[in-house]
Design a protein around this motif. Structure first.
Motif, mmCIF file in Angstrom:
data_model
loop_
_atom_site.group_PDB
_atom_site.id
_atom_site.type_symbol
_atom_site.label_atom_id
_atom_site.label_comp_id
_atom_site.label_asym_id
_atom_site.label_seq_id
_atom_site.Cartn_x
_atom_site.Cartn_y
_atom_site.Cartn_z
ATOM 1 N N THR A 1 106.354 28.361 142.062
ATOM 2 C CA THR A 1 105.286 28.801 142.960
ATOM 3 C C THR A 1 105.840 29.962 143.789
ATOM 4 N N TYR A 2 105.098 31.033 143.858
ATOM 5 C CA TYR A 2 105.563 32.186 144.636
ATOM 6 C C TYR A 2 104.374 32.845 145.331
ATOM 7 N N PHE A 3 104.664 33.814 146.173
ATOM 8 C CA PHE A 3 103.632 34.474 146.963
ATOM 9 C C PHE A 3 103.563 35.966 146.644
ATOM 10 N N VAL A 4 102.360 36.502 146.640
ATOM 11 C CA VAL A 4 102.134 37.945 146.661
ATOM 12 C C VAL A 4 101.399 38.253 147.956
ATOM 13 N N ARG A 5 102.003 39.128 148.742
ATOM 14 C CA ARG A 5 101.456 39.475 150.046
ATOM 15 C C ARG A 5 101.047 40.945 150.046
ATOM 16 N N LEU A 6 99.769 41.213 150.375
ATOM 17 C CA LEU A 6 99.223 42.557 150.382
ATOM 18 C C LEU A 6 98.839 42.961 151.797
ATOM 19 N N LYS A 7 99.046 44.240 152.087
ATOM 20 C CA LYS A 7 98.685 44.746 153.405
ATOM 21 C C LYS A 7 98.178 46.168 153.271
ATOM 22 N N LEU A 8 97.055 46.446 153.923
ATOM 23 C CA LEU A 8 96.456 47.775 153.924
ATOM 24 C C LEU A 8 96.337 48.246 155.364
ATOM 25 N N THR A 9 96.864 49.421 155.639
ATOM 26 C CA THR A 9 96.830 49.970 156.995
ATOM 27 C C THR A 9 96.214 51.362 156.977
ATOM 28 N N ASP A 10 95.724 51.780 158.158
ATOM 29 C CA ASP A 10 95.158 53.126 158.267
ATOM 30 C C ASP A 10 96.228 54.135 158.685
ATOM 31 N N SER A 11 95.824 55.351 158.972
ATOM 32 C CA SER A 11 96.790 56.408 159.270
ATOM 33 C C SER A 11 97.529 56.179 160.575
ATOM 34 N N ASN A 12 96.991 55.287 161.424
ATOM 35 C CA ASN A 12 97.652 54.951 162.684
ATOM 36 C C ASN A 12 98.514 53.706 162.587
ATOM 37 N N GLY A 13 98.603 53.130 161.400
ATOM 38 C CA GLY A 13 99.400 51.927 161.201
ATOM 39 C C GLY A 13 98.679 50.642 161.533
ATOM 40 N N ALA A 14 97.382 50.722 161.889
ATOM 41 C CA ALA A 14 96.618 49.521 162.222
ATOM 42 C C ALA A 14 96.183 48.803 160.947
ATOM 43 N N ASP A 15 96.175 47.480 161.018
ATOM 44 C CA ASP A 15 95.764 46.686 159.860
ATOM 45 C C ASP A 15 94.305 46.945 159.512
ATOM 46 N N VAL A 16 94.046 47.157 158.232
ATOM 47 C CA VAL A 16 92.683 47.262 157.711
ATOM 48 C C VAL A 16 92.342 46.004 156.924
ATOM 49 N N SER A 17 93.309 45.521 156.143
ATOM 50 C CA SER A 17 93.090 44.320 155.331
ATOM 51 C C SER A 17 94.426 43.667 155.035
ATOM 52 N N ARG A 18 94.472 42.345 155.112
ATOM 53 C CA ARG A 18 95.651 41.551 154.740
ATOM 54 C C ARG A 18 95.199 40.478 153.763
ATOM 55 N N ASN A 19 96.068 40.163 152.817
ATOM 56 C CA ASN A 19 95.674 39.207 151.793
ATOM 57 C C ASN A 19 96.928 38.579 151.205
ATOM 58 N N THR A 20 96.917 37.252 151.066
ATOM 59 C CA THR A 20 98.072 36.542 150.515
ATOM 60 C C THR A 20 97.628 35.618 149.379
ATOM 61 N N TYR A 21 98.383 35.649 148.279
ATOM 62 C CA TYR A 21 98.109 34.813 147.106
ATOM 63 C C TYR A 21 99.283 33.875 146.869
ATOM 64 N N TRP A 22 98.967 32.614 146.575
ATOM 65 C CA TRP A 22 99.992 31.698 146.083
ATOM 66 C C TRP A 22 99.768 31.590 144.580
ATOM 67 N N LEU A 23 100.793 31.949 143.822
ATOM 68 C CA LEU A 23 100.687 32.085 142.377
ATOM 69 C C LEU A 23 101.765 31.257 141.692
ATOM 70 N N SER A 24 101.710 31.237 140.375
ATOM 71 C CA SER A 24 102.667 30.443 139.603
ATOM 72 C C SER A 24 103.237 31.264 138.472
ATOM 73 N N SER A 25 104.532 31.082 138.230
ATOM 74 C CA SER A 25 105.155 31.711 137.067
ATOM 75 C C SER A 25 104.679 31.046 135.771
ATOM 76 N N GLN A 26 103.982 29.934 135.905
ATOM 77 C CA GLN A 26 103.308 29.280 134.776
ATOM 78 C C GLN A 26 101.806 29.380 135.047
ATOM 79 N N PRO A 27 101.151 30.421 134.605
ATOM 80 C CA PRO A 27 99.748 30.637 134.980
ATOM 81 C C PRO A 27 98.799 29.665 134.296
ATOM 82 N N ASP A 28 97.600 29.558 134.859
ATOM 83 C CA ASP A 28 96.524 28.820 134.183
ATOM 84 C C ASP A 28 96.187 29.515 132.874
#
Length: 877
Positions: free
Chosen positions: A734-761
């Protein structure tokens, strides 16, 4: 007073009367309906409430019951919108029906195998030559009496009838009685709950929309409506055309002067009507320069315009009529792939909707209704489909104001769709005029609302040609301005005259893995889907304890295949949670307790719902685009473990926040099929100079991979490809993919985290069934259950109806989903509530601040919980 103003007064009185006392002690006071004509200005009120009683308890006839001297002191007082069972619940006859199996075990079905009487009184000061009684429809049919005389029958829930009562009304007290027959959705044009819920034991027999009394002079305005033609693409003008349905109530020719305003532009027309004639008068089109355009939510504002008309005969006001409308343009057609698409104001819009369920007892609950439509907007949805539950006027007015597109239509699997072979009786010669009258009434009821963008005349199958043509004729007579769609399914199409529906309905309705939605078969994200989802949505722990008995709670997590009363209507395959629970145990680990089951279920619901919305969003610009879908369902008719984005007690949980996350206006997301990271824009505003960052972590929190990209632009609405994560080695199960999107001022626009598996469905497409596609291999997400316990620091401040909460992860463990709950002083949850974000991931040392909106409250308790969180509470300052 005009008939329009009588109707307005009547509706106001209806809403006020919903809080009637729970026990009958005396006959209701007669309401006053003035019949004095004075230039269209006179006072009036409506009847203030009804009484109901079983025909098994009443030996009197309709002629006797509809006399003002009849003694109704032993009857049940109810609001004017009340089915029989709703009235008995209101009067304490059947308490706590929605808990456990009370709906099955504590209701005497014999109560509803006989007709019931509805009765009320009203008074008038003096007689009027033109008074009508309008009955909006009855479940399933009713005999209508006034002052000792039978007026006629009303047959069907939506087949409204109007009765001339001018010769029967007398000065002083008058009485109305309606005898309502038992309903059978397979034999009557009634309301069915199909497999959505356990059916109401009375099959919703009764009256659930307003009964109206209107009066006018020699000419009546039966209704008015507006057509708008918007100049595209610049919106520099719109042509607005008003129509008035006019009736001559006299036995001689009448000349009527029609005057008023539409969008603040004057209207004037003189018409000649023969004796008893009814016709539609069209006014010359008016040009509105630079109109204020009505847009769906996320695309713009929702301005409304007004139409006001007065009919005058010999210089005296005879009647008035009016309507609210919006200026907008809607087109629905098939794209090059044969899929249904919607174009609003010249812009193709992906439909992101949910299936609507009315209250199981069809009760009018204005505040609850407004909360649910505001939830819809908060979820980022832009549409609602109403299958057979066509609601009350407040619903459509709210949708107009909130910019929620509506797709109403008839329902499947009962009398409305007897050609499906699902047990509905074939239509008889008597049935066609009932269906025809129902269509005529509802087309007029819905035609002015800008939120209504189409009507489905079929649900799971397109009607045969003769029925299609019958319905289309009524739409044309009503001046229907919107598309008419044959069905929400491809079954039965192409069928003339409407042809193909362009809408698939191939499931799923039960659990499928998240990567299913990225496939290319059945219900995956392509084309237009009339209804589909991954089925079960497990409510929060508070909700479960409030709806299930202790035994049912234990069975929920200990016995995966045991039927649950709070699933469908008790029929397979939706009477149990076997598919969901089996996948949950295989993917997240066998639950060890009810709280553990609920925690894991919230994670499963979150990832599943998010994936469905994200896959459709990513593919809105694909070779075969995903043009829209209806999530099945938005809500529930009663407390349920099936098909919802928020639970019946208005408690948002994992499903809600998975959808809300996916539908952010500007959103960064991961693709289960090819590991790509994309940015999706769901609003018309541009987004430039964005920075996207992706990080991959093992379950122990160790960073395995990181990459980022700067200077990204996305044309909105649209999709921007960012990069693709490499196929990594050495990942934990089990592992995580963490995504982050920021604007030109460094402010958060979108954050998203997935818990995934090296053995996928692994999706087993070859063995797909109509309601699900199995997985031959399950992802291994059991590592989440082994995460070390995390501690958090919580600070909160409440000011009126807003609470700001800051949560900091003070441990060395990753928190995949921190769940925030606000509680009142008595420990109960503060509901309804909307959060700016919830179910948030937090890395060690990280903090996040969110805001909750709720009813004004002093110092609520903030509770933070989650699969690996040592529960933390604090009192807001």
């Amino acid at each position: 007073m005009s008939s329009l103003r009588v109707r307005v007064a009547l509706v106001l009185a209806v809403l006020l009367s919903l809080s009637v006392a729970p026990a009958a002690t005396a006959a209701p006071a007669a309401a006053d309906v003035s019949t004095v004509l004075s230039d269209g200005e006179s006072s009036s009120t409506s009847v203030r409430g009804w009484q109901i009683q079983s025909s098994a308890q009443v030996s009197a006839t309709g002629e006797e019951i509809s006399q003002s001297r009849f003694d109704g002191s032993r009857w049940y007082p109810v609001g004017p919108r009340s089915t029989v069972l709703a009235g008995l619940v209101q009067n304490g006859r059947y308490p706590n029906l929605f808990y456990g199996t009370n709906l099955r075990d504590n209701v005497n079905r014999a109560d509803f195998q006989v007709p019931w009487w509805y009765r009320t009184e009203f008074s008038v000061r003096d007689k009027s030559p033109n008074m009508t009684l309008k009955v909006p429809g009855v479940v399933s049919r009713g005999e209508v009496y006034l002052n000792g005389t039978k007026l006629g029958d009303v047959v069907g829930v939506y087949n409204a009838r109007e009765f001339d009562i001018s010769g029967l009304v007398k000065p002083g007290r008058n009485a109305v009685a309606i005898k309502v027959a038992p309903a059978d959705p397979q034999k009557d044009f009634a309301i069915s709950w199909i497999d959505w819920a356990q059916p109401a034991p009375d099959n919703n027999m009764g009256i659930w929309r307003d009964v109206e009394i209107t009066r006018s002079g020699p000419i009546s305005l039966l209704g008015s409506y507006v057509h708008t033609k918007l100049a595209l693409p610049g919106f520099e003008k719109a042509d607005v055309t008003a129509f008035a349905e006019v009736r001559n109530n006299t036995s001689s020719v009448q000349y009527v002067t029609l005057q008023g305003e539409v969008a603040n532009r004057g209207l004037y027309q003189v018409a000649r009507l023969n004796a008893g004639e009814t016709r539609t008068v069209e006014f010359p089109a008016q040009t509105v320069r630079n109109p204020r355009v009505w847009w769906p939510a996320q695309y713009g504002d929702q301005p409304m315009y007004q139409l006001d008309l007065t009919a005058k005969v010999n210089g005296r006001n005879s009647d008035r009529s009016g309507a609210m409308f919006g200026i907008r343009d809607v087109v629905s057609n098939l794209n090059a792939k044969g899929d249904r698409q919607f174009i609003v104001n010249g812009r193709q819009i992906q439909i992101r909707g949910g299936g609507w369920a009315s209250d199981l007892l069809l009760r009018t609950q204005p505040e609850r209704l407004e909360t649910q439509l505001k939830y819809t907007r908060d979820l980022g949805l832009n549409a609602i489909r109403l299958e057979g539950k066509l609601e009350t006027p407040e619903f459509y007015n709210l949708a107009d104001r909130l910019g929620i597109m509506l797709l109403p239509g008839w329902e499947c699997c009962d009398k409305w769709e007897p050609w499906t072979g699902w047990g509905g009786a074939d239509w008889t010669p008597e049935d066609y005029p009932i269906a025809q009258g129902s269509m005529a009434t509802q087309a007029k009821f819905l035609r002015n609302h800008p939120s209504v963008i189409a009507f489905f005349i079929g649900s799971d199958i397109s009607p045969p040609e003769n029925v299609q043509r019958m319905y289309l004729t009524e739409f044309q007579k009503a001046g229907w301005p919107n598309p008419v769609l044959p069905a929400a399914s491809l079954n039965g199409s192409p069928q003339p005259p409407l042809g193909s529906s362009g809408s698939k309905m191939e499931g799923p309705y039960d659990w499928v893995p998240p990567n299913y939605w990225y496939g290319d078969k059945v219900g995956a994200a392509f084309g237009f889907a009339g209804e589909l989802s991954a089925g079960h949505s497990i409510p929060a722990l508070d909700t479960i304890k409030g709806m299930l008995t202790p035994t049912e709670q234990e069975q929920l997590w200990r016995e995966p295949a045991t039927p649950q009363f709070h699933t469908g209507r008790g029929n397979e395959p939706f009477n149990n949670l076997n598919l969901f629970n089996t996948a949950l145990a295989n993917r997240y680990g066998t639950p060890t307790s009810l709280p553990d089951y609920v925690d894991k279920a919230q994670l499963a619901n979150y990832e599943q719902v998010r994936a469905q919305f994200e896959a459709n969003a990513r593919r809105m610009t694909a070779d075969r685009p995903a043009t829209g879908f209806i999530y099945w369902m938005l809500n529930n008719a009663w407390p349920s473990l099936n098909w919802h984005l928020y639970s019946h007690d208005l408690n948002p949980a994992g499903s809600y926040f998975g959808a809300k996350k996916a539908n952010e206006p500007i959103h960064i997301q991961y693709s289960y099929d090819d590991r790509s990271v994309v940015i999706v824009g769901q609003s018309p505003k541009s987004a430039n100079r964005l920075t996207a960052k992706a990080e991959v972590y093992n379950i122990d929190g160790k960073l395995v991979h990181s990459q980022e990209k700067h200077g990204i632009s996305v044309s909105l609405p649209g999709v921007a490809e960012v990069f693709t994560l490499p196929e990594l080695t050495g990942l934990s199960s089990t592992y995580f993919v963490r995504l982050k999107l920021t604007d030109s001022n460094g402010a958060d626009v979108s954050r998203n985290t997935y818990w995934l598996s090296s053995q996928p469905d692994v999706v087993d497409w070859a063995n797909s069934d109509w309601y699900y596609t199995p997985a031959s291999t399950y992802a291994d997400l059991k590592g989440l259950a082994t995460l070390p316990k995390a501690t958090v620091d919580v600070k909160a401040r409440t000011h009126g109806d807003k609470t700001t909460v800051t949560v900091r992860n003070t441990s060395k463990s990753v928190i995949p989903a921190a769940q925030l709950t606000l509680r009142k002083a008595d420990g109960s949850q503060l509901l309804p509530i909307t959060w700016s974000d919830n179910y948030m991931s937090l890395w060690p040392g990280e903090s996040i601040t969110v805001e909750a909106s709720h009813e004004p409250t002093r110092r609520p308790t903030v509770e933070v919980s989650g699969i690996n969180i040592s529960s933390s509470k604090t009192t807001a300052e």
